[in-house]
Design a protein around this motif. Structure first.
Motif, short mmCIF file in Angstrom:
data_model
loop_
_atom_site.label_atom_id
_atom_site.label_comp_id
_atom_site.label_asym_id
_atom_site.label_seq_id
_atom_site.Cartn_x
_atom_site.Cartn_y
_atom_site.Cartn_z
N GLU A 120 -77.75 -4.36 -33.42
CA GLU A 120 -78.06 -4.53 -32.00
C GLU A 120 -79.31 -3.75 -31.62
O GLU A 120 -80.13 -4.22 -30.83
CB GLU A 120 -76.88 -4.08 -31.15
CG GLU A 120 -75.66 -4.98 -31.26
CD GLU A 120 -75.97 -6.43 -30.91
OE1 GLU A 120 -76.65 -6.68 -29.89
OE2 GLU A 120 -75.54 -7.32 -31.67
N PHE A 121 -79.48 -2.57 -32.19
CA PHE A 121 -80.68 -1.79 -31.90
C PHE A 121 -81.92 -2.50 -32.45
O PHE A 121 -82.97 -2.54 -31.79
CB PHE A 121 -80.57 -0.39 -32.50
CG PHE A 121 -79.45 0.45 -31.91
CD1 PHE A 121 -78.84 0.10 -30.72
CD2 PHE A 121 -79.00 1.59 -32.58
CE1 PHE A 121 -77.80 0.87 -30.18
CE2 PHE A 121 -77.98 2.37 -32.05
CZ PHE A 121 -77.38 2.01 -30.85
N LEU A 122 -81.83 -3.04 -33.65
CA LEU A 122 -82.97 -3.72 -34.26
C LEU A 122 -83.36 -4.99 -33.51
O LEU A 122 -84.53 -5.39 -33.49
CB LEU A 122 -82.67 -4.07 -35.72
CG LEU A 122 -82.81 -2.94 -36.74
CD1 LEU A 122 -82.31 -3.39 -38.10
CD2 LEU A 122 -84.27 -2.47 -36.83
N ARG A 123 -82.39 -5.61 -32.88
CA ARG A 123 -82.68 -6.86 -32.17
C ARG A 123 -83.55 -6.64 -30.94
O ARG A 123 -84.04 -7.60 -30.34
CB ARG A 123 -81.37 -7.55 -31.77
CG ARG A 123 -80.61 -8.08 -32.98
CD ARG A 123 -79.27 -8.66 -32.60
NE ARG A 123 -79.39 -10.02 -32.12
CZ ARG A 123 -78.35 -10.79 -31.78
NH1 ARG A 123 -77.13 -10.30 -31.86
NH2 ARG A 123 -78.53 -12.01 -31.36
N ARG A 264 -76.36 10.29 -38.11
CA ARG A 264 -77.63 10.43 -37.37
C ARG A 264 -77.91 9.22 -36.50
O ARG A 264 -78.65 9.33 -35.51
CB ARG A 264 -78.78 10.67 -38.35
CG ARG A 264 -78.81 12.07 -38.94
CD ARG A 264 -80.16 12.42 -39.54
NE ARG A 264 -80.53 11.51 -40.62
CZ ARG A 264 -80.25 11.71 -41.89
NH1 ARG A 264 -79.57 12.80 -42.26
NH2 ARG A 264 -80.62 10.85 -42.81
N LEU A 265 -77.35 8.07 -36.84
CA LEU A 265 -77.51 6.89 -35.99
C LEU A 265 -76.88 7.14 -34.62
O LEU A 265 -77.30 6.54 -33.63
CB LEU A 265 -76.86 5.68 -36.65
CG LEU A 265 -77.14 4.30 -36.03
CD1 LEU A 265 -78.63 3.99 -36.05
CD2 LEU A 265 -76.36 3.22 -36.76
N ILE A 266 -75.89 8.03 -34.58
CA ILE A 266 -75.27 8.41 -33.31
C ILE A 266 -76.03 9.55 -32.64
O ILE A 266 -76.34 9.50 -31.45
CB ILE A 266 -73.80 8.81 -33.53
CG1 ILE A 266 -72.99 7.60 -34.02
CG2 ILE A 266 -73.19 9.38 -32.24
CD1 ILE A 266 -71.56 7.93 -34.39
N SER A 267 -76.36 10.59 -33.41
CA SER A 267 -77.00 11.77 -32.83
C SER A 267 -78.49 11.57 -32.56
O SER A 267 -79.05 12.17 -31.64
CB SER A 267 -76.80 12.98 -33.74
OG SER A 267 -77.43 12.76 -35.01
N PRO A 269 -80.49 8.13 -32.65
CA PRO A 269 -80.71 6.71 -32.95
C PRO A 269 -82.18 6.33 -33.08
O PRO A 269 -82.55 5.53 -33.93
CB PRO A 269 -80.04 6.00 -31.77
CG PRO A 269 -79.97 7.02 -30.69
CD PRO A 269 -79.80 8.33 -31.37
N ALA A 270 -83.04 6.92 -32.25
CA ALA A 270 -84.46 6.59 -32.30
C ALA A 270 -85.08 7.00 -33.63
O ALA A 270 -85.90 6.27 -34.20
CB ALA A 270 -85.20 7.24 -31.14
N GLY A 271 -84.68 8.18 -34.14
CA GLY A 271 -85.21 8.63 -35.42
C GLY A 271 -84.81 7.72 -36.56
O GLY A 271 -85.64 7.36 -37.40
N THR A 287 -87.96 2.91 -29.66
CA THR A 287 -88.11 4.36 -29.66
C THR A 287 -87.04 5.00 -28.77
O THR A 287 -86.15 4.32 -28.26
CB THR A 287 -89.51 4.75 -29.16
OG1 THR A 287 -89.66 4.29 -27.79
CG2 THR A 287 -90.60 4.10 -30.02
N ASP A 288 -87.16 6.30 -28.58
CA ASP A 288 -86.15 7.02 -27.80
C ASP A 288 -86.07 6.57 -26.35
O ASP A 288 -85.06 6.79 -25.68
CB ASP A 288 -86.40 8.53 -27.86
CG ASP A 288 -87.80 8.92 -27.45
OD1 ASP A 288 -88.59 8.02 -27.09
OD2 ASP A 288 -88.12 10.12 -27.48
N LYS A 289 -87.10 5.90 -25.85
CA LYS A 289 -87.06 5.44 -24.46
C LYS A 289 -86.05 4.31 -24.26
O LYS A 289 -85.71 3.97 -23.12
CB LYS A 289 -88.45 4.95 -24.03
CG LYS A 289 -88.91 3.66 -24.71
CD LYS A 289 -90.30 3.26 -24.24
CE LYS A 289 -90.74 1.96 -24.92
NZ LYS A 289 -92.10 1.56 -24.50
#
Length: 355
Positions: A120-123, A264-267, A269-271, A287-289
């Motif tokens: 979902e993040f990649l989409r 780390r995907l939880i803590s 996610p942007a990284g 990104t983190d925004k």
């Protein structure tokens, strides 16, 4: 006498008319000659520079038609072999027609590691075209063939990356060879998580669907009194990452397999998304925004997009409370997994710091 001075001599008018006609004819011939000269110069330029004919004016059929399931983003660009459809090429060779093609990247595991969140993040990325459902082609529907598999994929422009996720691929014995037969260059992504936490999450999902199954402790041990672990029980077997990874490394180089830390995907996610975008050869657009942390769920959510009244979080099953497991059982599981984890770190050259 006076009257004779006011009258023109006979034949004067025809002569004057003749002179006027002759002058007009000469002027017409001069204009025609000038036009012929100019037309001849233009033809010579086109003959010497044929690209002038189409420069900066792509054909109408070359303009965008669709993108990411709705409207097409005219700025999308990319790579990837087209395997279906007959797109009409633009004058510069770029293809702007969306077609279905086989995936160039796969999220192959692991179950309950965070694969849905990653997808979902990649989409969010405009150059990613991802199938929302899990096709299970390489583990369940392989007999249907690649044409069927391709038909399941979303349409994509030349340059957009097509991908899908099926976590079961990582642990299915036949899958690495089958994926390699489709493409030896495909990029593989594995989300890994502390195998003890992952097993409990897996069990929590199982009891949500079949609440009358035995307790976790009864299923995790062959013999509770001796503490012998049943490593063939699916929630525990999936966490034996080293033996599953070895099968994939027999077919693909380590450089084609990217590991994502589920923690780390939880803590951060942007990284993690930044590193995945680098691996896929994409610009870091997500990104983190794009994220905020939902304290209630204990999970990152996507900030609300324009035109939406509220943020987007994953479903209710994500970030839910895990089943309670006795501390003694937890310790035995950690003791069991410790050598397997160390072996996994050595194989992949990455230490995830699981206890």
């Amino acid at each position: 006498m006076a009257a004779s001075h006011r009258l023109h001599p006979p034949g004067a008018d025809p002569r004057r008319l003749f002179h006027r006609l002759a002058a007009a004819a000469s002027l017409g011939i001069l204009c025609l000659s000038l036009l012929h000269f100019l037309a001849g110069g233009c033809e010579s330029e086109l003959a010497e520079n044929p690209e002038v004919k189409s420069r900066d004016f792509p054909p109408l059929s070359a303009w965008p038609r669709e993108s990411n399931g709705t409207k097409l983003d005219a700025g999308a660009t990319g790579k990837g072999a087209v395997t279906s459809g007959q797109p009409e090429p633009e004058a510069n060779g770029k293809e702007w027609t969306a077609v279905r093609r086989l995936p160039q990247a796969l999220i192959i595991g692991v179950k309950k590691g965070g694969t849905r969140a990653l997808l979902e993040f990649l989409r969010l990325h405009p150059d990613v075209r991802a199938l929302g459902s899990e096709p299970h082609f390489f583990d369940r529907h392989y007999a249907r063939g690649l044409d069927w598999y391709r038909s399941m994929m979303p349409k994509a422009l030349d340059g957009q990356i097509v991908m899908e996720k099926t976590p079961r691929y990582f642990v299915t014995v036949e899958t690495p060879a089958r994926v390699h037969a489709m493409s030896k260059d495909v990029k593989l992504i594995v989300v890994v998580r502390d195998p003890v936490t992952r097993a409990i999450s897996d069990y929590t999902q199982i009891i949500s669907k079949t609440p009358d199954i035995p307790a976790f402790e009864s299923l995790a041990f062959k013999n509770r009194s001796t503490g012998q672990i049943d490593s063939l029980w699916s929630p525990l077997w999936i966490g034996l990452y080293a033996q599953h990874m070895e099968r994939w490394l027999a077919w693909f180089p380590r450089s084609q397999i990217h590991l994502v830390s589920g923690e780390r995907l939880i803590s951060d996610p942007a990284g993690e998304l930044g590193r995945v975008q680098d691996f896929l050869g994409l610009q870091r657009i997500v990104t983190d925004k794009h994220f905020y942390f939902n304290k209630t769920k204990g999970f990152p959510c996507l900030k609300k997009p324009e035109g939406s009244s509220k943020p987007h979080c994953l479903g209710k099953t994500k970030g839910r409370m895990h089943a309670s497991i006795h501390p003694v059982v937890m310790k035995r599981l950690r003791d069991f997994y410790r050598p397997h984890n160390q072996r996994f770190y050595q194989i992949v050259g990455q230490d995830f710091g699981w206890q």
